[in-house]
Design a protein around this motif. Structure first.
Motif, mmCIF file in Angstrom:
data_model
loop_
_atom_site.group_PDB
_atom_site.id
_atom_site.type_symbol
_atom_site.label_atom_id
_atom_site.label_comp_id
_atom_site.label_asym_id
_atom_site.label_seq_id
_atom_site.Cartn_x
_atom_site.Cartn_y
_atom_site.Cartn_z
ATOM 1 N N HIS A 90 54.476 42.916 76.660
ATOM 2 C CA HIS A 90 55.816 42.686 76.132
ATOM 3 C C HIS A 90 56.257 41.221 76.225
ATOM 4 C CE1 HIS A 90 55.823 47.043 76.457
ATOM 5 N NE2 HIS A 90 56.779 47.026 75.558
ATOM 6 N N MET A 91 55.462 40.378 76.871
ATOM 7 C CA MET A 91 55.837 38.967 77.040
ATOM 8 C C MET A 91 56.068 38.220 75.723
ATOM 9 S SD MET A 91 56.621 37.646 79.811
ATOM 10 C CE MET A 91 56.797 38.405 81.388
ATOM 11 N N PRO A 92 55.332 38.503 74.653
ATOM 12 C CA PRO A 92 55.585 37.759 73.416
ATOM 13 C C PRO A 92 56.972 38.020 72.817
ATOM 14 C CG PRO A 92 53.451 38.850 73.323
ATOM 15 C CD PRO A 92 54.151 39.366 74.540
ATOM 16 N N PHE A 93 57.651 39.060 73.302
ATOM 17 C CA PHE A 93 58.948 39.428 72.749
ATOM 18 C C PHE A 93 60.067 39.043 73.701
ATOM 19 C CE2 PHE A 93 55.725 42.534 71.484
ATOM 20 C CZ PHE A 93 55.710 42.308 70.122
ATOM 21 N N LYS A 94 61.215 38.690 73.130
ATOM 22 C CA LYS A 94 62.383 38.374 73.939
ATOM 23 C C LYS A 94 63.040 39.700 74.326
ATOM 24 C CE LYS A 94 66.380 36.909 72.319
ATOM 25 N NZ LYS A 94 67.391 36.080 71.659
ATOM 26 N N VAL B 298 62.447 43.474 81.128
ATOM 27 C CA VAL B 298 63.317 42.318 80.859
ATOM 28 C C VAL B 298 62.586 41.053 81.299
ATOM 29 C CG1 VAL B 298 65.489 41.170 81.453
ATOM 30 C CG2 VAL B 298 65.449 43.642 81.016
ATOM 31 N N ASN B 299 62.472 40.109 80.352
ATOM 32 C CA ASN B 299 61.749 38.877 80.656
ATOM 33 C C ASN B 299 62.560 37.617 80.360
ATOM 34 O OD1 ASN B 299 61.580 38.619 77.844
ATOM 35 N ND2 ASN B 299 59.516 39.468 77.769
ATOM 36 N N THR B 300 63.824 37.801 79.981
ATOM 37 C CA THR B 300 64.715 36.662 79.762
ATOM 38 C C THR B 300 66.162 37.140 79.836
ATOM 39 O OG1 THR B 300 65.277 34.819 78.307
ATOM 40 C CG2 THR B 300 64.763 36.901 77.243
#
Length: 148
Positions: free
Chosen positions: A97-101, A143-145
């Motif tokens: 999922h990292m490539p997505f905000k 959630v990464n951002t």
């Protein structure tokens, strides 16, 4: 107290003996197997298709592939066939999922559509709570951002 390497019984699994097989089958079997997970995922993606924030993460031309991947992941996670890992390797959810905000708004929208999909299954309360608890924890972990 258990010994290292000794299996620990799940608090929601009734077993035929202390460390024996499940008396009621796996969660996957209890909820109806692949057809149930496929209904869940298809209902989820029907909601996603109406949500502009999420459609960028789920391109329409890949909906069927995404449906099959999520269905396979969920059925494997809950005790069904291991086809997902055989075909794709370790799930590595955060990495995938990292490539997505994935910010709190995206997470909350994902949860909104997934909650509607879970509700559509009309599962018994314990199974509903078990499935929802996992999905909610997983969504928060993605959630990464915190940027808009």
């Amino acid at each position: 107290m258990s010994n290292p390497g000794e299996p620990i019984a799940s608090p929601v699994t009734l077993r035929v003996s202390e460390h024996g097989d499940s008396a009621l089958g796996s969660f996957y079997e209890q909820v109806g197997g692949r057809p149930t997970f496929e209904r869940l995922v298809r209902a989820f993606y029907a909601g996603v298709a109406t949500d502009q924030v999420l459609t960028d993460m789920y391109p329409e031309e890949d909906h069927e592939g995404a449906i099959q991947r999520l269905t396979g992941f969920l059925e494997q996670y809950w005790g069904g066939p291991g086809t997902y890992s055989e075909e794709r390797g370790h799930p590595r959810l955060r990495m995938r999922h990292m490539p997505f905000k994935v910010n709190p708004d995206a997470r909350d929208r994902w949860l909104l559509h997934m909650r509607a999909a879970v509700d559509s299954l009309e599962l018994p309360p314990l199974q509903d709570a078990t499935l929802w608890g996992y999905l909610e924890r997983a969504a928060h972990a993605m959630v990464n951002t915190f940027d808009d």
